[in-house]
Write an enzyme that holds these catalytic residues in place. Sequence first.
Site, PDB file in Angstrom:
ATOM      1  N   PRO A   1       0.898  -0.989   0.121  1.00 41.53           N
ATOM      2  CA  PRO A   1       0.012   0.066   0.153  1.00 41.53           C
ATOM      3  C   PRO A   1       0.837   1.310   0.037  1.00 41.53           C
ATOM      4  CG  PRO A   1      -0.155  -0.975   2.142  1.00 41.53           C
ATOM      5  CD  PRO A   1       0.508  -2.037   1.149  1.00 41.53           C
ATOM      6  N   ASN A   2       0.163   2.321  -0.764  1.00 40.06           N
ATOM      7  CA  ASN A   2       0.796   3.713  -0.788  1.00 40.06           C
ATOM      8  C   ASN A   2       2.099   3.773  -1.808  1.00 40.06           C
ATOM      9  OD1 ASN A   2      -1.235   4.737   1.107  1.00 40.06           O
ATOM     10  ND2 ASN A   2      -0.311   3.622   2.584  1.00 40.06           N
TER      11      ASN A   2
ATOM     12  N   ARG B   1       4.806  10.611  -2.457  1.00 38.95           N
ATOM     13  CA  ARG B   1       4.728  10.607  -1.097  1.00 38.95           C
ATOM     14  C   ARG B   1       6.007  10.612  -0.518  1.00 38.95           C
ATOM     15  NH1 ARG B   1       4.788   4.025   1.138  1.00 38.95           N
ATOM     16  NH2 ARG B   1       4.348   4.972   3.373  1.00 38.95           N
TER      17      ARG B   1
ATOM     18  N   TYR C   1      11.293   8.892   0.770  1.00 40.12           N
ATOM     19  CA  TYR C   1      11.126   7.722  -0.194  1.00 40.12           C
ATOM     20  C   TYR C   1      11.812   8.207  -1.387  1.00 40.12           C
ATOM     21  CZ  TYR C   1       7.684   5.366   3.079  1.00 40.12           C
ATOM     22  OH  TYR C   1       7.653   4.950   4.443  1.00 40.12           O
TER      23      TYR C   1
ATOM     24  N   ASN D   1       8.163  -5.676  -1.446  1.00 41.27           N
ATOM     25  CA  ASN D   1       8.048  -4.530  -0.281  1.00 41.27           C
ATOM     26  C   ASN D   1       6.590  -4.379   0.196  1.00 41.27           C
ATOM     27  OD1 ASN D   1       7.982  -2.266   1.169  1.00 41.27           O
ATOM     28  ND2 ASN D   1       9.182  -0.908  -0.390  1.00 41.27           N
TER      29      ASN D   1
ATOM     30  N   ALA E   1       3.319  -0.964   4.675  1.00 35.82           N
ATOM     31  CA  ALA E   1       2.924  -1.021   6.216  1.00 35.82           C
ATOM     32  C   ALA E   1       2.532  -2.505   6.451  1.00 35.82           C
ATOM     33  CB  ALA E   1       1.784  -0.270   6.370  1.00 35.82           C
TER      34      ALA E   1
ATOM     35  N   HIS F   1       4.499  -5.218   8.971  1.00 39.07           N
ATOM     36  CA  HIS F   1       4.674  -5.074  10.363  1.00 39.07           C
ATOM     37  C   HIS F   1       3.288  -5.496  10.934  1.00 39.07           C
ATOM     38  CE1 HIS F   1       7.680  -2.288   9.166  1.00 39.07           C
ATOM     39  NE2 HIS F   1       7.077  -1.236   8.414  1.00 39.07           N
TER      40      HIS F   1
ATOM     41  N   ASP G   1       1.891 -16.101   5.779  1.00 33.93           N
ATOM     42  CA  ASP G   1       1.592 -17.363   5.277  1.00 33.93           C
ATOM     43  C   ASP G   1       1.574 -17.708   3.915  1.00 33.93           C
ATOM     44  OD1 ASP G   1       1.070 -17.875   8.230  1.00 33.93           O
ATOM     45  OD2 ASP G   1      -1.339 -17.612   7.818  1.00 33.93           O
TER      46      ASP G   1
ATOM     47  N   GLU H   1      12.988  -9.244   0.771  1.00 36.29           N
ATOM     48  CA  GLU H   1      12.301  -8.171   1.214  1.00 36.29           C
ATOM     49  C   GLU H   1      13.141  -6.790   1.140  1.00 36.29           C
ATOM     50  OE1 GLU H   1      11.686  -8.889   5.414  1.00 36.29           O
ATOM     51  OE2 GLU H   1      10.673  -6.890   5.911  1.00 36.29           O
TER      52      GLU H   1
ATOM     53  N   HIS I   1      12.797  -2.668   1.822  1.00 40.00           N
ATOM     54  CA  HIS I   1      12.185  -1.545   2.162  1.00 40.00           C
ATOM     55  C   HIS I   1      13.227  -0.336   1.628  1.00 40.00           C
ATOM     56  CE1 HIS I   1       9.649  -3.641   4.450  1.00 40.00           C
ATOM     57  NE2 HIS I   1      10.445  -4.444   4.978  1.00 40.00           N
ATOM     58  N   ILE I   2      12.634   0.618   1.153  1.00 37.82           N
ATOM     59  CA  ILE I   2      13.210   1.775   0.517  1.00 37.82           C
ATOM     60  C   ILE I   2      13.774   2.598   1.829  1.00 37.82           C
ATOM     61  CG2 ILE I   2      12.908   4.023  -0.398  1.00 37.82           C
ATOM     62  CD1 ILE I   2      10.325   2.647  -1.726  1.00 37.82           C
ATOM     63  N   SER I   3      13.062   2.911   2.757  1.00 36.70           N
ATOM     64  CA  SER I   3      13.786   3.714   3.864  1.00 36.70           C
ATOM     65  C   SER I   3      14.294   2.516   4.850  1.00 36.70           C
ATOM     66  CB  SER I   3      12.536   4.308   4.674  1.00 36.70           C
ATOM     67  OG  SER I   3      11.843   3.501   5.271  1.00 36.70           O
TER      68      SER I   3
ATOM     69  N   ARG J   1      13.607   4.323  12.473  1.00 41.12           N
ATOM     70  CA  ARG J   1      12.523   4.912  12.388  1.00 41.12           C
ATOM     71  C   ARG J   1      11.474   4.587  13.363  1.00 41.12           C
ATOM     72  NH1 ARG J   1       9.453   4.863   6.631  1.00 41.12           N
ATOM     73  NH2 ARG J   1       8.192   6.454   7.675  1.00 41.12           N
TER      74      ARG J   1
ATOM     75  N   ARG K   1       8.076   0.007  13.218  1.00 43.07           N
ATOM     76  CA  ARG K   1       8.414  -0.188  11.757  1.00 43.07           C
ATOM     77  C   ARG K   1       9.766  -1.296  12.030  1.00 43.07           C
ATOM     78  NH1 ARG K   1       5.977   3.186   8.244  1.00 43.07           N
ATOM     79  NH2 ARG K   1       5.587   5.114   9.270  1.00 43.07           N
TER      80      ARG K   1
HETATM   81  C1  DQA Z   1       8.397   0.845   3.766  1.00 39.68           C
HETATM   82  C2  DQA Z   1       8.522   0.987   5.078  1.00 39.68           C
HETATM   83  C3  DQA Z   1       7.200   0.864   5.695  1.00 39.68           C
HETATM   84  O1  DQA Z   1       7.374   0.821   7.210  1.00 39.68           O
HETATM   85  C4  DQA Z   1       6.174   1.630   5.336  1.00 39.68           C
HETATM   86  O2  DQA Z   1       4.858   1.262   5.952  1.00 39.68           O
HETATM   87  C5  DQA Z   1       6.122   1.874   3.705  1.00 39.68           C
HETATM   88  C6  DQA Z   1       7.301   1.650   2.958  1.00 39.68           C
HETATM   89  C7  DQA Z   1       9.825   1.303   2.944  1.00 39.68           C
HETATM   90  O3  DQA Z   1       9.980   0.866   1.698  1.00 39.68           O
HETATM   91  O4  DQA Z   1      10.799   1.823   3.582  1.00 39.68           O
HETATM   92  O5  DQA Z   1       5.223   1.899   3.309  1.00 39.68           O
HETATM   93  O6  DQA Z   1       8.060  -0.475   3.448  1.00 39.68           O
END
Ligand code: DQA
Length: 151
Positions: A15-16, A23, A28, A79, A82, A85, A92, A103, A105-107, A112, A116
Amino acid sequence: MTRPENHTVHILNGPNLNLLGKREPGIYGARTLADIETDSIALGRDLGLEVALFQSNHEGGIVDQIQAARDAAAGLIINPAAYTHTSVAILDALNMFDGPVIEVHISQVHKRESFRHHSYVSLRADAVIAGCGTQGYMLALRHMAELLKTA
Ligand code: DQA
């Protein structure tokens, strides 16, 4: 079900992440999901991988994409945003996928908020990349190419 003997890698985004570029660019970055798709298909071509990118804002949509990948992809880069977490359902689904899982994560999630710091997906992931910006997807593809050579 056996893992497809192919060189297809699916990159799944939660999501997002459809709003990357707009964003919170301070966190990001400026690159959009379309930019990441273009770059990863091009890098995949160099690495001998066929890359397809997906995104869903819905937990069930991501579960569906992981289930579909069982027949269609040799490896998964994910990725989950959210849902990283919170989602036992995504964990599953990944546990039913036979190939390598990376896996991304951009950040740098560990720098943080504490919510997270925990990832359900890390219980399954063969590698985790965090804090490298959108370049993390390219690093994941390079590592995936190595993993699939020895799989
Ligand atoms: C994220 C980190 C997550 O905590 C956050 O909710 C995201 C992006 C990242 O790519 O850094 O939506 O997965």
